[in-house]
Structures are given as structure tokens and as C-alpha cells.
Scaffold this active site. Structure first.
Site, PDB file in Angstrom:
ATOM      1  N   LYS A  68       0.869  -1.188   0.000  1.00 55.58           N
ATOM      2  CA  LYS A  68       0.000   0.000   0.000  1.00 55.58           C
ATOM      3  C   LYS A  68       0.898   1.228   0.000  1.00 55.58           C
ATOM      4  CE  LYS A  68      -3.944   1.723   2.776  1.00 55.58           C
ATOM      5  NZ  LYS A  68      -4.810   1.390   3.937  1.00 55.58           N
ATOM      6  N   SER A 153      -9.660   0.954   2.908  1.00 59.06           N
ATOM      7  CA  SER A 153      -8.906   1.876   2.079  1.00 59.06           C
ATOM      8  C   SER A 153      -7.774   1.219   1.297  1.00 59.06           C
ATOM      9  CB  SER A 153      -8.318   2.977   2.958  1.00 59.06           C
ATOM     10  OG  SER A 153      -7.409   2.399   3.911  1.00 59.06           O
ATOM     11  N   SER A 177      -9.721  -1.839   6.876  1.00 59.19           N
ATOM     12  CA  SER A 177      -9.234  -1.500   5.533  1.00 59.19           C
ATOM     13  C   SER A 177      -8.552  -2.611   4.755  1.00 59.19           C
ATOM     14  CB  SER A 177      -8.292  -0.301   5.603  1.00 59.19           C
ATOM     15  OG  SER A 177      -9.061   0.865   5.603  1.00 59.19           O
TER      16      SER A 177
HETATM   17  N1  GLN Z   1     -12.943   3.072   7.008  1.00 59.44           N
HETATM   18  C1  GLN Z   1     -12.183   3.488   8.152  1.00 59.44           C
HETATM   19  C2  GLN Z   1     -11.754   4.912   8.014  1.00 59.44           C
HETATM   20  O1  GLN Z   1     -12.054   5.527   7.031  1.00 59.44           O
HETATM   21  C3  GLN Z   1     -11.039   2.572   8.400  1.00 59.44           C
HETATM   22  C4  GLN Z   1      -9.880   2.851   7.542  1.00 59.44           C
HETATM   23  C5  GLN Z   1      -8.730   1.912   7.729  1.00 59.44           C
HETATM   24  O2  GLN Z   1      -8.861   0.807   8.251  1.00 59.44           O
HETATM   25  N2  GLN Z   1      -7.567   2.388   7.299  1.00 59.44           N
HETATM   26  O3  GLN Z   1     -11.109   5.455   8.879  1.00 59.44           O
END
Ligand code: GLN
Length: 524
Positions: A68, A153, A177
Site C-alpha cells: 500500500k 482503504s 481497511s
Molecule cells: N474506514 C475506516 C476509516 O475511514 C477505516 C480505515 C482503515 O482501516 N484504514 O477510517
């Protein structure tokens, strides 16, 4: 080659049936063929890029992986999907990257993601949205205006692994994510116990919840990668010594679940869950029961507060973490130079998207003298209650002081929890963008967030296809450091589910429509 498992790749290399550079080239070809899915921000065009020379002959030698784009990679762009870091090349490698290179694995590229990992669809990147490869719209018409989201994400990594661009990928999981895109893209997504993998070099979102996490095409592959990455790192004070934790799934691994205590958390049956997800969940529980596991209904009464709790604690940490991006030391700098403060303000306004800016704002609000008691301290107390719910069902144990893998004498009601990962299959992009980031995250993370709040490990296993022909996944959660147990339960489920990989699925589909070319080539 594209869909081979890590063990098979290692064997082919040992028998000289293939070479490291062939494997690298084949990964590059696949990345080119699937370019329109937008899974990569940077592609490492040259083999050996960043390679460390003292590699031993390890099972990962020769495999390819992607990261990532929030993992620091020396001399390689690390953008976090943002304008703020669009030109940022770190001067050092994240610990996980060094470990993988040291074991002979090859970095193939950096994956697209929601800006600074804030999101759940991988649609909020300055490089554009990531597309889900299972989406029939993408398959038949690559330039289609609508498609199914990859989840987020860390969506780019899930797509890279699902399409066979690499053998595994690392994302970061702070609220789901990795598990969320793994569920949407039909791959394994493993979020380990907090602290089991070093966060050094991972650009933080929420330090107390961030977990470097693994995408793989099989449970065995995920276990191999975890085994390589786990352990204490002097550069991360929250990382944990884990020599005693045996994470090994060899070919004769016993995946019997006889006597395993499986809990079904009743609070996971949430509003909006699709009927086919409920059916899949019931089917999975039956599989465990038929194989001799003891399946019982359990309760995690405070789980329903995990989202609101995350919005407070998460944004507070975001406000603090994002302060470093001031346009001075590195990152985007505005041309405004009337005053230093004006330069700071405009650089941050130009460099961050609305989501990042609003989270910084609300995080600072929660920290105001008049608010800190009402919000921040209260949310910390709720965090403790959520953790206690897990301790109750799993049995009290000595948190974070040891990670002895032998947890067989714990006094808990269950060994693992079984619940869906997300409430439905991947939504259409056109539907997904009708809601704001906060509402979407609340819906998307409802079943995944609590594991991050409590620091417990959880894994997504693809189980079956929905009526839309999209993957749906199941989540297995365990107590801290019970990775061997959740991997075993996951391996059992993987075996009974027999979920096809993307190539097998589309070959079958194409066979029935008399098409002749392998699909991943047609998609390009
Ligand atoms: N969807 C969550 C957020 O927007 C978790 C994101 C993540 O796990 N990086 O913060």
C-alpha cells in the site's frame, strides 16, 4: 504462474522450472493487462529494485509482492494517495519491506488507496478510484462508467492479489481497511494482533489501532507471510516478541475443527445486512457444527459503540498525526508566502482532501479543553468496555505481556468468533458515491472496527458469490495472539468453501459463453 501459491512458486524455482526474473516479468505483464483497474500508483519496472543482497533461500524467495502506498520505501514514491505527498520519496524502508526483501521477495509496486487510508472504497485517491475486477461491468466494458468498488482503504492491494499481479500484498487495517477489500475482491485478508507486525515506516492513521495486514490468495500464503513479518522491532515500541508463536501451515496441517468452540456474536446481525450474507453466515456455522465444532450464540454488548468510539479516538490521533504535514520539511508547499502561517494553512488546504481536513478539524474539536472529558476520555472508557466484551467471551488472559501460543487452558466461552466481514457484496460505484465518507465508513466498518479497538486478530475468508456474481466473505476473530487458531479455522472454511480464484471463475463464465481468450487478457 499468476495464480500459483507461494509454496508452488518456491518449488518451481528450486527445480529450475522458472527464475526470479521470469516471475518478476510475469507480474509486470499482469499489471499492464489490468491497468484499467487502477490498482497501482507506482510500478517497480526493474527487477531487483531496492533488493537487499544478503537474502537466504527462504520460501518467499522469488515471490512478488506489492505495498500500500503508505509504507515508506527508500527512493520510491510513497504518496498515501494524496497531493500532499505526491512527490515524496522516503529515505528509508519500512521494517516490513526490509524483512521481505531480506527474504528474497520482490517488490513489484505500490498500491492505490484512499487518501491517507481514510475511507472504505478506495475511491478517494488523487489517482482516481480502484475498480473491482469481479465486476461484470469492468469485464465486458473496461471503459464503463460504472463498476463495483474494490473496498478500502487498501483496495489496490486486494485487486493486485485477486488479479494475480503478485503473490501477496500488504495493506494497513485500522478499522477494516484490509478485511473489507478482501471481502469485496474475494481474497484472504489477515489483520494480526496489534503489535505482532512492526508499524515502523507505516505512515500512521491511528497509531493505537493501525495494523500492517496481509492480502493473499490462500490461508497458507497469508500464514507464510505473517510468519516472516511477525516479531519485535526495536524501531516500534509497540511491537511484540513472538518467538513462541508458531504460525505454520505446512501441507499436512491438521485443519480439524472438532471440539473448537465457535461463537456467533448476536450483535453482528446488523440492520441492512443482505439476506444472502445472512444465509452464507448460517451455512458457515453449519459447516463448523457438522465437523464437530461447538457452535454457540454469544454477546458483545458494546460492539455497537465501536464506530462512534472510533470516530472520536481515531480523529484525535489523526489531528495529531497530520500536524507534521506543514509544507516545510517535506510534502506539498503552497506558493503563498505572505506569512509562515498563511503558507501552512494554504499548503494544508491544497494538500489534503475534504475528508482529511474534516477529520483533523473534528479531532481538534474533541481535544478542546471543554470537550476532552465529554468525548475523548469517555471514548477511551468505552474502548475498554469493548475490549472487556472480547475478554469475557474468550476468557481473561494476560494482555500483551506474552504471546505464548498455547491458549488451550483459557476459560472462555469460545475460541473464535464467526461473523460476516461486511454487510453485503461490493456496492456499485454510482451508489457508493451518493453517501459521504463518514456515513460510508460507519456502514462499511460496522463488523470490522471493534477488532481494531480491542487489538484482536481477525481474518476474512472468501466463501461464495452473490447473485451479482460478486464475492462475499466471512470473518473469523480470535483472542490476542491466537493467530494459529484463527488460521486453522480459516483453513477449514477455505477447504469447505472451495471459492474459485478470478481466473477459474472467468474461465467457467467464458466457457459458457463460448469465448476463447483467457479473460484477464481480454480485460486489458
Ligand atoms: N474506514 C475506516 C476509516 O475511514 C477505516 C480505515 C482503515 O482501516 N484504514 O477510517
Amino acid at each position: 504462474m499468476h495464480f500459483k501459491g507461494i509454496r508452488a512458486i518456491s518449488r518451481s524455482l528450486q527445480k529450475n522450472e522458472t527464475s526470479k526474473s521470469d516471475i518478476f516479468k510475469s507480474s509486470l505483464t499482469r499489471i499492464d493487462e489490468t491497468k484499467h483497474l487502477n490498482a497501482f500508483i507506482t510500478v517497480a519496472r526493474k527487477a531487483g529494485n531496492n533488493e537487499v543482497t544478503n537474502q537466504k533461500n527462504h520460501i518467499l524467495t522469488g515471490t512478488t509482492f506489492s505495498l500500500k502506498d503508505n509504507y515508506s520505501s527508500e527512493g520510491i514514491l510513497t504518496t498515501c494517495g494524496s497531493k500532499m505527498l505526491a512527490n515524496y520519496k522516503p529515505t528509508y524502508n519500512a521494517t516490513v519491506l526490509n524483512k521481505l526483501l531480506n527474504h528474497g521477495s520482490q517488490l513489484i509496486g505500490k498500491n492505490n488507496m484512499d487518501e491517507f487510508a481514510m475511507g472504505s472504497g478506495s475511491i478517494e485517491s488523487i489517482y482516481g478510484p480502484v475498480k473491482n475486477p469481479w465486476s461484470p461491468d469492468v469485464l465486458l466494458n473496461p471503459s464503463s462508467k460504472d463498476w463495483r468498488v474494490a473496498g478500502g482503504s487498501s483496495g489496490g492491494g486486494a485487486v493486485a492479489v485477486a488479479t494475480g499481479c503478485c503473490h501477496f500484498a500488504l495493506g494497513s487495517d485500522t478499522g477494516g481497511s484490509v478485511r473489507n477489500p478482501a471481502s469485496y475482491c474475494g481474497v484472504v485478508g489477515l489483520k494480526p494482533t496489534y503489535g505482532l507486525i512492526s508499524r515502523h515506516g507505516l505512515i500512521p492513521l491511528v497509531n493505537s489501532m493501525d495494523c500492517p495486514s496481509i492480502f493473499a490468495r490462500s490461508v497458507e500464503d497469508a500464514a507464510i507471510v505473517l510468519d516472516t513479518l511477525k516479531g519485535r522491532d526495536i524501531m516500534d515500541s509497540t511491537s511484540i516478541e513472538s518467538k513462541k508463536l508458531k504460525i505454520c501451515l505446512n501441507e499436512n496441517y491438521d485443519i480439524s475443527v472438532k471440539g473448537l468452540k465457535v461463537g456467533i456474536p448476536k450483535e453482528c446481525l446488523v440492520h441492512g445486512m443482505s439476506q444472502e450474507v445472512v444465509d452464507m453466515w448460517r451455512w458457515a456455522a453449519d459447516q463448523f457444527e457438522n465437523a464437530g465444532a461447538e457452535v454457540t450464540l454469544v454477546s458483545l454488548p458494546h460492539m455497537k459503540y465501536s464506530i462512534i468510539c472510533y470516530h472520536i479516538l481515531g480523529n484525535v490521533e489523526v489531528a495529531s498525526n497530520m500536524a507534521r504535514f506543514d509544507g516545510l520539511k517535506y510534502g506539498h508547499r503552497s506558493s503563498i508566502n505572505e506569512s509562515t502561517y498563511a503558507m501552512y494553512a494554504v499548503s494544508r488546504r491544497e494538500g489534503f482532501n475534504d475528508t482529511v481536513r474534516s477529520r483533523i478539524l473534528s479531532g481538534n474539536y474533541f481535544l478542546l479543553k471543554d470537550n476532552i472529558e465529554k468525548y475523548f476520555y469517555k471514548a477511551q472508557k468505552v474502548r475498554r468496555l469493548i475490549l472487556k466484551d472480547y475478554q469475557k467471551v474468550f476468557g481473561a488472559h494476560n494482555l500483551y505481556t506474552s504471546c505464548d501460543s498455547d491458549d488451550s487452558n483459557s476459560s472462555g466461552i469460545c475460541d473464535v468468533l464467526l461473523a460476516p466481514t461486511v454487510i453485503s457484496d461490493a456496492p456499485l460505484y454510482s451508489e457508493f458515491i451518493t453517501e459521504d465518507n463518514r456515513t460510508r465508513s460507519a456502514e462499511q466498518d460496522v463488523l470490522t472496527q471493534a477488532a481494531n479497538i480491542a487489538g484482536v486478530p481477525a481474518i476474512n475468508i472468501p466463501t461464495r458469490l452473490s447473485r451479482n456474481n460478486m464475492p462475499i466473505g466471512l470473518q473469523i476473530t480470535g483472542r490476542h495472539f491466537s493467530e494459529p487458531k484463527i488460521l486453522k479455522a480459516a483453513a477449514f472454511l477455505e477447504k469447505v468453501a472451495q471459492f474459485p480464484n478470478l481466473e477459474q471463475h472467468f474461465t467457467t463464465q467464458l466457457d459458457s459463453s463460448n469465448a476463447s481468450k483467457p479473460i484477464l487478457q481480454q480485460m486489458s
